[in-house]
Motif scaffolding. Structure first.
Motif, mmCIF file in Angstrom:
data_model
loop_
_atom_site.group_PDB
_atom_site.id
_atom_site.type_symbol
_atom_site.label_atom_id
_atom_site.label_comp_id
_atom_site.label_asym_id
_atom_site.label_seq_id
_atom_site.Cartn_x
_atom_site.Cartn_y
_atom_site.Cartn_z
ATOM 1 N N PRO A 21 0.932 -1.053 -0.065
ATOM 2 C CA PRO A 21 0.025 0.086 -0.098
ATOM 3 C C PRO A 21 0.886 1.249 -0.080
ATOM 4 O O PRO A 21 1.760 1.327 0.707
ATOM 5 N N ILE A 22 0.567 2.267 -0.784
ATOM 6 C CA ILE A 22 1.576 3.257 -0.960
ATOM 7 C C ILE A 22 0.540 4.622 -0.682
ATOM 8 O O ILE A 22 -0.397 4.875 -1.337
ATOM 9 N N ILE A 23 1.071 5.602 0.132
ATOM 10 C CA ILE A 23 0.091 6.758 0.456
ATOM 11 C C ILE A 23 1.209 7.882 -0.265
ATOM 12 O O ILE A 23 2.227 7.926 0.174
ATOM 13 N N PHE A 24 0.422 9.030 -0.802
ATOM 14 C CA PHE A 24 0.875 10.058 -1.252
ATOM 15 C C PHE A 24 0.497 11.261 -0.858
ATOM 16 O O PHE A 24 -0.735 11.326 -0.598
ATOM 17 N N SER A 25 1.236 12.401 -0.515
ATOM 18 C CA SER A 25 0.551 13.720 -0.529
ATOM 19 C C SER A 25 1.522 14.804 -1.111
ATOM 20 O O SER A 25 2.836 14.666 -1.035
ATOM 21 N N ASP A 26 0.831 15.934 -1.415
ATOM 22 C CA ASP A 26 1.486 17.107 -1.834
ATOM 23 C C ASP A 26 0.848 18.100 -1.113
ATOM 24 O O ASP A 26 -0.201 18.695 -1.529
ATOM 25 N N LYS A 27 1.255 18.495 -0.110
ATOM 26 C CA LYS A 27 0.984 19.533 0.911
ATOM 27 C C LYS A 27 0.674 20.878 0.437
ATOM 28 O O LYS A 27 -0.094 21.555 0.539
ATOM 29 N N VAL B 203 -2.785 16.732 -11.908
ATOM 30 C CA VAL B 203 -3.589 17.455 -11.255
ATOM 31 C C VAL B 203 -3.127 18.790 -10.582
ATOM 32 O O VAL B 203 -4.045 19.295 -9.803
ATOM 33 N N GLY B 204 -1.945 19.230 -10.685
ATOM 34 C CA GLY B 204 -1.464 20.291 -10.098
ATOM 35 C C GLY B 204 -0.063 20.027 -9.171
ATOM 36 O O GLY B 204 0.226 20.866 -8.435
ATOM 37 N N GLY B 205 0.189 18.618 -8.867
ATOM 38 C CA GLY B 205 1.309 18.476 -8.088
ATOM 39 C C GLY B 205 2.488 18.734 -8.443
ATOM 40 O O GLY B 205 2.761 19.161 -9.571
ATOM 41 N N ASN B 206 3.592 18.617 -7.547
ATOM 42 C CA ASN B 206 4.885 18.905 -8.058
ATOM 43 C C ASN B 206 5.704 17.864 -7.408
ATOM 44 O O ASN B 206 5.767 17.567 -6.201
ATOM 45 N N SER B 207 6.757 17.199 -8.186
ATOM 46 C CA SER B 207 7.401 16.241 -7.937
ATOM 47 C C SER B 207 8.474 16.566 -6.675
ATOM 48 O O SER B 207 8.842 15.893 -5.765
ATOM 49 N N GLU B 208 8.657 17.825 -6.634
ATOM 50 C CA GLU B 208 9.448 18.404 -5.685
ATOM 51 C C GLU B 208 8.739 18.408 -4.173
ATOM 52 O O GLU B 208 9.622 18.493 -2.994
ATOM 53 N N SER B 209 7.333 18.491 -4.156
ATOM 54 C CA SER B 209 6.706 18.583 -2.832
ATOM 55 C C SER B 209 6.095 17.452 -2.676
ATOM 56 O O SER B 209 5.196 17.208 -1.746
ATOM 57 N N ILE B 210 5.986 16.564 -3.627
ATOM 58 C CA ILE B 210 5.318 15.139 -2.975
ATOM 59 C C ILE B 210 6.010 14.332 -2.317
ATOM 60 O O ILE B 210 7.191 13.929 -2.303
ATOM 61 N N LYS B 211 5.345 13.909 -1.229
ATOM 62 C CA LYS B 211 5.881 12.929 -0.262
ATOM 63 C C LYS B 211 5.192 11.612 -0.344
ATOM 64 O O LYS B 211 3.994 11.616 -0.377
#
Ligand SMILES: [Zn+2]
Length: 245
Positions: free
Chosen positions: A102-108, A138-146
């Protein structure tokens, strides 16, 4: 860092959880996640409120849904989907697993959350990278994705047959030294490490990835395991989730 919460009986990533983001990897102690009542009970008995619970029908695909509420009800099921992404507040995204990852993603920064389920089928098709790509769309950025990679079967217990070995080797030849190991004459695969490497390849920063150190098959007190329990009486699946306010 992955931490265990004694009260909630879940593991969570300190990279992801804060005042506005709440996620977790459930253990066996929370109950079988395939039973809706166990998920509902987890939230109600801990006084955790939400607007909507989203449950994908997992089919070992690489289908990803960008979720937007369509109905008023507080439960929405999504058919034939193994990854869900949303920007909506108060929506709990879930998956269930037992050995699969299971993998959880967030881009705060961009207020996006996601969750995915990948066993060997999803992993060989680079599901984790498809999730990152979709979050960026959808507007995320690889720099800020955790990202937090949850409990799955470890390399210690995950032996694979020749056919599967060659399938993985063909796709991930450059990672062979890292992801395959020989144990007692059998080929073992490190699924979680593969997904970690695929995240790095996709531009996710090392320090933005939390990586789960245990094995679902070895740790029978805390985890259900498909390989260990098969479809016997002990068999169940852990649920994982993420939501944001
Ligand atoms: Zn193991």
């Amino acid at each position: 860092m992955i931490k265990y919460d004694d009260n909630l009986k879940i593991f969570s990533s300190s990279l992801i959880n804060d005042n506005s983001f709440f996620s977790g990897f459930g253990t066996k102690l929370v109950g079988d996640g395939r039973k809706l009542e166990n998920i509902l009970n987890f939230f109600s008995s801990n006084n955790l409120t939400y607007k909507k619970l989203v449950i994908p029908e997992q089919i070992h695909s690489v289908n990803i849904e960008v979720f937007e509420s369509k109905i008023k009800e507080n439960l929405e099921k999504i058919s034939e989907t193994d990854g869900v992404i949303t920007k909506e507040p108060g929506v709990v995204l879930t998956v269930v697993t037992a050995d699969c990852s299971p993998i959880i993603f967030s881009d705060k920064k961009n207020s996006i959350i996601g969750i995915s389920h990948q066993g060997w089928r999803g992993s060989v098709k680079r599901m984790v990278q498809k999730m990152v790509k979709k979050m960026i769309e959808v507007g995320g950025n690889s720099e800020s994705i955790k990202v937090a990679i949850g409990p799955s079967i470890g390399e210690c217990c995950y032996n694979i047959d020749e056919e599967r070995y060659y399938e993985f080797r063909e796709e991930f030849d450059g990672y062979s030294d890292k992801i395959f190991h020989l144990r007692g004459g059998k080929r073992h695969l490190n699924l979680a490490l593969l997904n970690y490497l695929l995240l790095l390849e996709k531009g996710i920063k090392k320090e933005n990835i939390d990586y789960f150190p245990f094995c679902t098959k070895c740790d029978k007190n805390r985890f259900f395991s498909f390989r260990r329990d098969k479809k016997g009486k002990q068999y169940g699946e852990m649920f994982s989730f993420i939501m944001k306010s």
